[in-house]
Design an enzyme around this catalytic site. Sequence first.
Site, mmCIF file in Angstrom:
data_model
loop_
_atom_site.group_PDB
_atom_site.id
_atom_site.type_symbol
_atom_site.label_atom_id
_atom_site.label_comp_id
_atom_site.label_asym_id
_atom_site.label_seq_id
_atom_site.Cartn_x
_atom_site.Cartn_y
_atom_site.Cartn_z
ATOM 1 C CD GLU A 21 -20.772 -2.826 -43.302
ATOM 2 O OE1 GLU A 21 -21.411 -3.770 -43.211
ATOM 3 O OE2 GLU A 21 -20.330 -1.942 -43.297
ATOM 4 C CG HIS B 12 -16.253 6.975 -36.712
ATOM 5 N ND1 HIS B 12 -17.620 6.773 -36.478
ATOM 6 C CD2 HIS B 12 -16.598 7.229 -38.389
ATOM 7 C CE1 HIS B 12 -18.638 6.956 -37.687
ATOM 8 N NE2 HIS B 12 -18.187 6.622 -38.356
HETATM 9 C C1 LIG Z 1 -21.138 -1.690 -40.532
HETATM 10 C C2 LIG Z 1 -21.977 0.510 -40.577
HETATM 11 N N1 LIG Z 1 -20.946 -0.153 -42.177
HETATM 12 C C3 LIG Z 1 -20.703 1.263 -42.337
HETATM 13 C C4 LIG Z 1 -21.012 2.683 -41.987
HETATM 14 C C5 LIG Z 1 -20.212 3.859 -42.291
HETATM 15 N N2 LIG Z 1 -21.687 4.932 -43.285
HETATM 16 C C6 LIG Z 1 -21.819 5.549 -42.679
HETATM 17 S S1 LIG Z 1 -23.107 6.296 -42.890
HETATM 18 C C7 LIG Z 1 -23.033 5.334 -44.266
HETATM 19 C C8 LIG Z 1 -24.409 5.386 -44.987
HETATM 20 C C9 LIG Z 1 -25.163 5.375 -44.239
HETATM 21 O O1 LIG Z 1 -26.292 5.693 -46.071
HETATM 22 P P1 LIG Z 1 -28.265 5.065 -45.478
HETATM 23 O O2 LIG Z 1 -28.046 4.040 -44.562
HETATM 24 O O3 LIG Z 1 -28.457 4.949 -46.654
HETATM 25 O O4 LIG Z 1 -28.242 6.390 -44.625
HETATM 26 P P2 LIG Z 1 -27.975 7.842 -45.118
HETATM 27 O O5 LIG Z 1 -26.798 8.072 -44.584
HETATM 28 O O6 LIG Z 1 -27.933 8.352 -46.348
HETATM 29 O O7 LIG Z 1 -28.863 8.526 -44.412
HETATM 30 C C10 LIG Z 1 -22.715 4.056 -44.335
HETATM 31 C C11 LIG Z 1 -21.828 3.861 -45.041
HETATM 32 C C12 LIG Z 1 -21.732 2.632 -40.728
HETATM 33 N N3 LIG Z 1 -21.821 3.693 -39.910
HETATM 34 N N4 LIG Z 1 -21.985 1.099 -40.141
#
Ligand SMILES: Cc1ncc(C[n+]2csc(CCOP(=O)(O)OP(=O)(O)O)c2C)c(N)n1
Lengths: 365, 345
Positions: B60, B129
């Site tokens: 972000e 959230h």
């Molecule tokens: C700082 C932040 N930005 C956005 C999110 C929203 N979000 C939750 S999971 C996710 C994807 C994360 O992907 P990854 O790190 O590859 O892990 P995965 O969910 O695939 O295990 C996002 C964008 C968040 N939780 N925290």
Amino acid sequence: MKRTDGSAGSAPPLPSQEPIRLVDPGGNRVGEGLHPTPEPGTLLALLRAMIIGRRFDRQAGALARQGRLAVYPSSHGQEACQVGGVLALADDDWLFPTYRDCVALVTRGVDPVEVLTLLRGDWHSGYDPESHRCAPQCTPLATNASHAVGLTYAARRKGRDTAALVLMGDGATSEGDAHEAYNFAAVWNTPVVFLIQNNRWAISVPLEKQSAAPTLAHKAIGYGMRGYNVDGNDAAAVHSVVSQALAEARAGGGPAIVEAQTYRLDPHTNSDDPQRYRDDAEVEFWRARDPITRLEALLRGEGRLDDAELERVGAEAERLAADVRERLDGADGLDPEDLFSHVYATAPAMLRRQRQELLDEMRRG
Amino acid sequence: MAEISLARALNRALSDALADDPDVLVYGEDVGALGGVFRVTDGLAAAFGEDRCFDSPLAEAAIVGTAVGMAMYGQRPVVEMQFDAFALPAFEQVVSHVAKMRNRTRGRVELPLVIRVPYGGGIGAVEHHSDSSEAYFTHTPGLRVVTPATPADGYSMLREAIECPDPVVFLEPKRRYWATAELDLPARTEPMDRAVVRRAGGDVTLIAYGPMVATALEAAEAGRREGRDIEVVDLRSLAPFDEETVVSSVRRTGRAVVVHEASTFGGYGAEVAARVTERCFHYLEAPVLRVGGLDIPYPPPKLEEYHLPGVDRILDAVDRLQWESEWVEGSADGRSTRQHTGVGA
Ligand SMILES: Cc1ncc(C[n+]2csc(CCOP(=O)(O)OP(=O)(O)O)c2C)c(N)n1
């Protein structure tokens, strides 16, 4: 590695482009190289934990679909990473899991119902972090990575050789918090292993849009730490490499990044629609590289596993699932009054008054 | 006329802005193929191509930081923060750069960028959230902070935010994404920095914004059945604050309650209450009250109903506004027969 004259010091070797693998998808042992294949007893423990973890995961998914959990991010297909990583930890080591890592927590011995507390919509993170040496599951991506660095630094000051395992996704490695934690860990030489479960997708964003690095493990090199690229569907390889990285780190060799190549077979959570962004063919490709069938094939082939043993583990998994269903159904014991109890060590007058107002309001109905 | 949801109206605003101005860009996490987790950017990548609407890496701070650079070079970036709490990694960029660039460069560099932030609770989501982060932003001079409460305002205010030469934090009340209205698009409503009276009433002014406007209107309707004639003002713009509209309403009604989801202590309502008190003191029959969330971390989601202000809590506050009928023995119909006693009443 210290350098004062501007020349480059000795750098750790680059991670291999091919992931480290000890058992191939067909269940055959492949080259040992620098990383020993775990003993048969450990392999059996890995398989057992993966089978139980998968059953738990399936149960949780069903509960989410029935609306009994607020949300569930599935671990299906990533069991080898979570189980292989957690079983490499010593009892005193700490685990820093994310929302995706319920199977890791169950493997660590946390009560499965407590693992689901947060996800079922309660206001707190369920289990007691101290007694399991497991930090609360973290949702703001990569923000807990530096906690592990601080914790292990503190442990060293107190004369302990406590290490920590940080679990993170491929997407999370893009966050500034990840980079800051890697750097602190390397500069402070703290015993932290960052296990990146590269499941190729961050919700709808594929790895190609996340990173231009040859592998995510390569990131380690820039911080002056070791980086390992591992087959994340090979529980033996994950366990071996993480164990070794933890041992080296504990001995003062510094932190490491272990990138485990795996795949998120299920949607991001039960409310995601992966049809919008990925092909079924890709999912099927990875489904055929299942971490459980691979290890099962190896152990069967070597005569260390029979139907009776599999049945026994299966029955244990069923008991766990039934227990989760039953206890999650029970009274949830949620009391609005508790919302005020732990905001501060002792509730200030302002909060005590609000609590009273809420109780009055509830009494009036 | 068609039934259009807030999410749909926002989507149409982005689409029309992309069509009208080649400098408009839409990017962030999952805004491309997925269309955003709330589908606000649905179809934009397909319609306008990957170089107009695209997924960025997951960071972000860099999403907002790159938007600063893009705006410096003549683009009009509209970036999405996936959820309120996930805008926090970008907070330094917002406070130290986005808000200050115009002032630091004596007006030579302007940043016409929009940061969209779905905010607020009531959707049954787990922790992080459901936060209401408006006060962090409104406390920062140099930012415009606006929040639509209706589909028509969603469309109009987002178009205006994108056209605005100042950076705009655009807060979208996620529990109202699916609320619909009969609407023809494109539609333009009042300028985005004006508050509007959503419902006229003579006894008390409810001052609300974003997700709480609908709740305040419900409370006004329920209050009518109890004999209260309640006016509802929708602030729309939190910074700057439209003092004139609010003050003129409260001077007419003599009573005011500010309603928001965010925790009450140090919340945006404190600013509103202070200003109303300063400007309306002699017109007020009772102290300005605030109805906000409890002063606890957002309790997701099984207990969120206890945290979030609802109709009852709003009407309880209205009841506490020192009504004459309740102090004067035998007041006939329970209606206030109040007379303003202040200067200029
Ligand atoms: C700082 C932040 N930005 C956005 C999110 C929203 N979000 C939750 S999971 C996710 C994807 C994360 O992907 P990854 O790190 O590859 O892990 P995965 O969910 O695939 O295990 C996002 C964008 C968040 N939780 N925290």
